[in-house]
Design a protein around this motif. Sequence first.
Motif, PDB file in Angstrom:
ATOM      1  N   THR A 219      25.697 -30.764  -8.444  1.00 24.05           N
ATOM      2  CA  THR A 219      24.486 -31.706  -9.084  1.00 24.05           C
ATOM      3  C   THR A 219      24.504 -31.011 -10.631  1.00 24.05           C
ATOM      4  O   THR A 219      24.244 -31.881 -11.678  1.00 24.05           O
ATOM      5  N   ARG A 220      24.402 -29.835 -10.905  1.00 24.95           N
ATOM      6  CA  ARG A 220      24.212 -29.423 -12.037  1.00 24.95           C
ATOM      7  C   ARG A 220      25.211 -29.615 -13.070  1.00 24.95           C
ATOM      8  O   ARG A 220      24.788 -30.150 -14.141  1.00 24.95           O
ATOM      9  N   THR A 221      26.557 -29.532 -12.673  1.00 23.61           N
ATOM     10  CA  THR A 221      27.416 -30.167 -13.589  1.00 23.61           C
ATOM     11  C   THR A 221      27.552 -31.463 -14.127  1.00 23.61           C
ATOM     12  O   THR A 221      27.498 -31.963 -15.226  1.00 23.61           O
ATOM     13  N   VAL A 222      27.154 -32.267 -12.898  1.00 23.22           N
ATOM     14  CA  VAL A 222      27.069 -33.794 -13.255  1.00 23.22           C
ATOM     15  C   VAL A 222      25.715 -33.893 -14.319  1.00 23.22           C
ATOM     16  O   VAL A 222      26.051 -34.678 -15.446  1.00 23.22           O
ATOM     17  N   ILE A 223      24.630 -33.269 -14.139  1.00 21.58           N
ATOM     18  CA  ILE A 223      23.534 -33.458 -14.883  1.00 21.58           C
ATOM     19  C   ILE A 223      24.004 -32.994 -16.280  1.00 21.58           C
ATOM     20  O   ILE A 223      23.615 -33.475 -17.428  1.00 21.58           O
ATOM     21  N   GLU A 224      24.495 -31.791 -16.490  1.00 18.99           N
ATOM     22  CA  GLU A 224      24.801 -31.232 -17.683  1.00 18.99           C
ATOM     23  C   GLU A 224      25.696 -32.133 -18.484  1.00 18.99           C
ATOM     24  O   GLU A 224      25.547 -32.261 -19.811  1.00 18.99           O
ATOM     25  N   ASN A 225      26.400 -33.073 -17.870  1.00 19.00           N
ATOM     26  CA  ASN A 225      27.295 -33.862 -18.746  1.00 19.00           C
ATOM     27  C   ASN A 225      26.986 -35.246 -18.477  1.00 19.00           C
ATOM     28  O   ASN A 225      27.693 -36.088 -19.189  1.00 19.00           O
ATOM     29  N   THR A 226      25.809 -35.590 -18.370  1.00 11.63           N
ATOM     30  CA  THR A 226      25.346 -36.874 -18.476  1.00 11.63           C
ATOM     31  C   THR A 226      24.241 -37.073 -19.342  1.00 11.63           C
ATOM     32  O   THR A 226      23.082 -36.400 -19.309  1.00 11.63           O
TER      33      THR A 226
END
Lengths: 294, 248, 303
Positions: free
Chosen positions: C98-105
């Motif tokens: 989730t963190r990775t997805v949010i960081e890259n969105t």
Amino acid sequence: MEVFIAQVINGISLGSIYVLLVTGFNLLLLVAMIIHFAYPQVVVFSMYIIWLVLEVTGNNLILGALAGVTSSILLNLISAPLFQKVMEKRGEVDINSTMVMSMGIGMIITDVLSHGFNKGHPIAFPDTLAGGEAILRVGLISILPGQVSAFVVGVIAVSGFFLLLYKTRPGRAFRAIAEDPNGARLVGIPLLKTGLQSYALSGLLGGLIALLLAALIGSASSGLGEQVALKVIAVSIIAGLGNLVGGLVVGLSLGILEAIVQGYISGTWSNAIAFVIMLLVILAKPTGLFGLKL
Amino acid sequence: MASNDQTRAHADSQQALLTIENLSVSYGHVNALKHANLQVFKGEIVVLIGANGAGKTTLLETALGINTPLSGAIRFKGKPIGGAAVDRNVRAGICLVPEGRGVFASMSVLDNLLLGAHNNMKNVGKHLQRVYEWFPILEKRQDQIARTLSGGERQMLAIGRALMSSPELIMVDEPSIGLAPIVVNDIFNILRMLNQEGYTILLSEQNANKALKCAHRGYVLETGTVTLSGTAAQLLDDPGVREAYLGA
Amino acid sequence: MSLPLYYFLAITAVNILMSWALYVPYRMAHLHFLIVANMAISGYTAAYMVLSLHLPFGLALLAGFVLGAVIGFAVALFIGDAPTFAVVIVGFTFIYITRTVIENTEAVGGTMGLFGLPNIGGSPSVHRWTILAILYGLVALVGFLIHRFDHSQLGRAASAAFIDKDLTTSLGIDIKKMGILLQTFSCTLAGGCGVLYGFIYKSFHLDYFTFHVVGILMTVIFVGGYTTLWGTLLAAPVLYGVPLLFPPEVASWRIVIYGALLIIVLVLKPEGFITTRFVYGIESFLSRKRGKRTPLTKPQEDV
């Protein structure tokens, strides 16, 4: 194709480290009967100690290595009585408590590393540790001394470990306790003493891993432990908790998979992809691919 | 009680190998043993008769050091050993062949035998040779995984493993359980043979008939208390014992 | 109301609710850290709905609950009866992904976070009171529900499953169904908490949704006691509040303090400070008092 081969080489060296980590983790699980979630964090802590000693002594590699191994063994031995106290009744409930306790240890280590060392900045190891220039370079494919040492030491350490496990007296006691702690007690194997031996041995393994990681990655940050811990636990669950041979296979596969993904997809996402794959496998088979040995 | 006096007279002439005096053991609120008394002399086969849950296993395991006694004394060769660690007692010369042929199923026969010598690795080759002489079948199967052995072979392995610690007193917990009658005879023959070699044996059994026939003396254990003791012949003749344990 | 007090009260309520979200599945030994990921997913989604789609807060909050429920249910279908360590690792990997997805969105601000959420009801003061009302209303409601659950057949079954899953299954209790129910409940709660958490500060930042928050929640339930819901109610404000009083040099080490506290409690008081036995003792003490006097008098005053 060249990228692929290069990444497979990277992956094998990375995978060797995962294998060592999973082996140390499983050893504690089987013999001391604890789930040491924060074992990789102990390893990262030792990396910081190595770095500190290298800074203080002006890059004395021998002292650094010694400090790394000693700190990891000590940290394991200090936590041993705490774990044993929680593990007293040796039931399923207690195993879960050891996991929580280990997470507590992980919290402390991560926080100490993020304030106590280098003002919280990531640390970088001197190039001498990685061994300098590439040994071999063909186009995109290059083999670095750090990679070779990770692989060679990994192979030696794992085969040494299995030799110890299957050919020596302490190893026999380890296996007996892993199979049936009560039976082992009836035969007269001292559980506490043998348990402590496993703490010391996994500490020794941890120190070696810290050295290899320092040589292979060349840097560390306080968050590294958590990330590696996640992967190691995921690998050992996928392999079947306590399954040593399974850990070998899955650890190496994860290293290679991760490296290949890294070769084709940008940095931040590649890690996430590895996690997504692990997550899917765990969701599909929460007790592991090769069966639980617990 | 007549038999008790006899035991005491015996005790005066010769020091007992294992003495259990007034032993009480409890698991939480359950009293598994209540003031149990028992003596085993060198060279004897002593059998402990009792139904399921009478406290036979508890008594043997407490003598080995698994349980901490609530009260009472355990002496081995005159030295108090109550509550001592198992590995110390094994080194001192006590060993237990656990109930249900407790061998390490995933390990090889040889590994199992070597585990028995865990605290006594000095003359391990010699001991191994002796065990193989008694149980040639084990030598033939030494690299086999213990899981693949038959019930009788497993019991032999468990006994062989106990012998590897070069014990003086071998405690055997319910050796006949789950074995075919013909195999049971073999096991009792082996125990008798070991006794003739000089090993002292303390045996717990539900199969009182066969056990008493190969034993010198016996004790009857009922809900944690010794209710009767005497020579094997006396017990075999005792109407109460006949009714309760011999099915006659 | 002063701003620090508002933050203290609001964050304490979130901590209580989130610790309860962890407590409920742990009744059957599922340490379900998916709730932290749920918080982030629902929170960011709700913020996106309010900021970019200009939907009202109420709808966003509802969406947060629903999203939490859906994700929780979907995951529980797989790990409703999984062993503890598998549940833990699923939660952790979810947080990480989730963190990775949010960081890259970019749409949700990436590593910068989301800022400038509007006040509910126009003025800051109305906003604060609304948030507090919703939070403490939830605390009361959820507390009541968990209390009922603990004293129900299901609660007893969960306690049995905590000790021995196989035995409980042999008693004819469907562990998986129970796991799905408890996990979905806690994920729903966490989804709503995520939305409310963001609206306390009127901004979202990924720094909150890390393993630190896992550590804090874990410390709250293990120090307070995981056998009854009252331990959490007491430990959450104390563990969050006391470090606020420390000088900054000490307060910055609070995770170390939490970790040490967690270890000490596990060694010395494995069930935490408030246990079912303790609560039982208080209950019987109170009922004895009540037995002597009429229920409406205040027993303390005439001592």
